[in-house]
Design a protein around this motif. Structure first.
Motif, PDB file in Angstrom:
ATOM      1  N   GLU A  73       7.736  -0.321   0.653  1.00  0.00           N
ATOM      2  CA  GLU A  73       6.799  -1.117  -0.143  1.00  0.00           C
ATOM      3  C   GLU A  73       5.676  -1.645   0.762  1.00  0.00           C
ATOM      4  O   GLU A  73       4.535  -1.765   0.335  1.00  0.00           O
ATOM      5  CB  GLU A  73       7.519  -2.290  -0.813  1.00  0.00           C
ATOM      6  N   ALA A 112       5.768  -7.627  -0.970  1.00  0.00           N
ATOM      7  CA  ALA A 112       6.541  -6.418  -0.682  1.00  0.00           C
ATOM      8  C   ALA A 112       7.934  -6.683  -0.131  1.00  0.00           C
ATOM      9  O   ALA A 112       8.797  -5.818  -0.198  1.00  0.00           O
ATOM     10  CB  ALA A 112       5.770  -5.529   0.300  1.00  0.00           C
ATOM     11  N   PHE A 118       6.762  -2.750  -7.229  1.00  0.00           N
ATOM     12  CA  PHE A 118       8.208  -2.625  -6.999  1.00  0.00           C
ATOM     13  C   PHE A 118       8.954  -2.194  -8.271  1.00  0.00           C
ATOM     14  O   PHE A 118      10.101  -1.767  -8.202  1.00  0.00           O
ATOM     15  CB  PHE A 118       8.764  -3.949  -6.452  1.00  0.00           C
TER      16      PHE A 118
END
Lengths: 368, 101
Positions: free
Chosen positions: A209, A259, A323
């Motif tokens: 991420e 992230a 995500f």
């Protein structure tokens, strides 16, 4: 692709290939010899698993499709179906320690079972083709296949039975439950049927991420330094740094908030929307950081603080929303709804930030 | 953990259900429950639209618009007008795709 023999234009079936590092000799079957696979991970396997978690290495981390043996299998041994992503295959073989069986690897282009099932490469047609290619009806006397449950979005058990005579039993979600599943006579408990998303599951995904955002960071830093250093007389490096570093730090923190922190704290951050969760974490992060690394005092301090609290939480929110593609429980309809609601907010936020930055410059240069 | 409620495209037609139980076997979120003679949707909001149930219902009792919940894929599809496609397959090894797949 170091395993491939340079002279063989067409990949040869079974043992005519160079033995892969995880093989331990061969096992004879009525359809030809197949590699027997080790159930323990070597250092090389562990290193490969690590690299595939943190880089694009995963894109080429694959095993050759086809039939493999584990332990000392016979015609009555169970058949486990897997994907050609090496990490999926490795997790399966590690879970089969002490079991005699067959492993049928589908060509999923190096993608894991669940994602490949969603794309259809881990699918009915490929399974039917591999059953025929391996001559499975000669290798085993029974007509049962254990397919990972997460392969079900791509595999129609009824269609496989119609076309090959093999009956598909969907095994547990996690390969580590296979022994318990076999011991229970091919019955999976509701727990084995449910996919989870533990803290460890979430954290292991976070490097991938961070990576896309990290690639854009140099461009972000260049824009910040140029904007902050811009003076009527040219670019002043002293100004660029003095006014820029709190914003550079905010950018870094916003990426980490979206992230890593949001995924890690997912169950505890209020709200169900990922955009909201990311915004909340981003707001707290930006506010805390603003107290430690405050913009230089002066006529523009209030405007800079406004940019900090407006832009960076929205950045965290946008990153956190990405995500949704990696979780085990978000749906396409839900993600679409979030995007319909929040894309306009993000665009408005960026526009407002540009206006604020212009206002900061106007004030700095005392144009008004 | 739960995602947004009331968004799933999952539809279940009890009339067509024969109670074979495949849906309860393949659903990774316990959305279905096998009752006496038929299945029932007991936790609709847990549906993530993976499509496993519809793919494995021989009797056409289940429909769902399956797809990826990948935000960047959906944004791309909004711009290009196509279906959201996860770009983490081998074609673009250095694509800026995140952790999905």
């Amino acid at each position: 692709m170091s395993e491939m023999h340079p002279r063989t234009a067409i990949p040869l079936p079974f043992v005519k290939r160079t033995p892969p590092a995880f093989s331990r000799g061969t096992v004879g079957t009525p359809s030809g010899k197949v590699f027997r696979i080790a159930t323990a991970w070597s250092r090389q396997d562990r290193w490969g698993a690590f690299r595939s978690r943190v880089s694009a290495y995963r894109m080429t981390y694959a095993v050759a499709p086809g039939l493999y043996a584990v332990g000392d299998p016979g015609p009555g041994s169970p058949v486990f179906v897997s994907a050609s992503y090496k990490l999926s295959f490795d997790v399966l073989r590690r879970s089969l320690d002490g079991i005699d069986g067959w492993v049928l690897v589908l060509d999923t282009k190096g993608i894991n079972v669940w994602c490949a099932a969603g794309k259809g490469t881990f699918g009915t047609d490929e399974l039917v083709r591999r059953i025929r290619d391996a001559g499975l009806e000669q290798v085993v006397s029974h007509r049962r296949l254990i397919v990972p449950q997460l392969g079900a979005p791509g595999v129609s058990a009824a269609a496989v039975a119609r076309e090959t005579g093999f009956r598909v039993a969907f095994g547990p979600v996690e390969a580590r439950d296979l022994k318990a599943y076999l011991a229970a006579g091919g019955k999976a408990s509701p727990e084995m049927r449910t996919v989870r998303f533990t803290l460890a599951d979430r954290l292991v995904l976070t490097p991938m991420e961070v990576l896309p955002a990290a690639r854009k960071y140099p461009a972000f830093a260049a824009v910040v330094l140029l904007t902050m250093g811009l003076q009527p007389s040219g670019i002043l490096f002293r100004d660029a740094w003095q006014h820029g570093w709190p914003l550079l730090l905010q950018g870094l923190a916003a990426v980490l908030a979206g992230a890593i922190v949001t995924p890690a704290l997912l169950p505890w951050v209020p709200g169900r929307s990922f955009a909201v969760k990311g915004w909340l974490v981003g707001l707290v992060t930006a506010w805390l950081l603003g107290r430690i690394a405050a913009p230089p005092a002066g006529s523009t301090a209030v405007l800079v603080t406004t940019v900090m609290l407006l832009f960076f939480p929205l950045l965290s929110s946008y990153i956190a929303l990405q995500f949704t593609g990696s979780t085990t429980f978000t749906s396409m309809s839900g993600t679409k709804k979030e995007l319909r609601l929040f894309l306009p907010v993000y665009l408005a936020g960026v526009a407002a930030t540009v206006v604020l930055l212009a206002a900061i410059k106007v004030k700095e240069w005392q144009l008004l | 953990m739960r995602y947004l409620s009331g968004v799933t495209s999952l539809a279940f037609d009890e009339e067509q259900c024969t109670g074979c139980g495949r849906c309860t076997e393949v659903c990774p979120h316990g959305v279905f429950f096998l009752g006496d003679r038929k299945a029932a949707v007991i936790d609709r909001d847990r549906c993530m639209e993976c499509g496993a149930c519809a793919k494995n219902c021989e009797f056409g009792a289940i429909t769902v618009t399956a797809g990826v919940g990948c935000a960047s894929a959906i944004i791309t599809s909004m711009i290009t007008g196509g279906e959201p496609v996860c770009d983490c397959s081998g074609s673009k090894p250095n694509a800026a795709s995140g952790g999905c797949c």
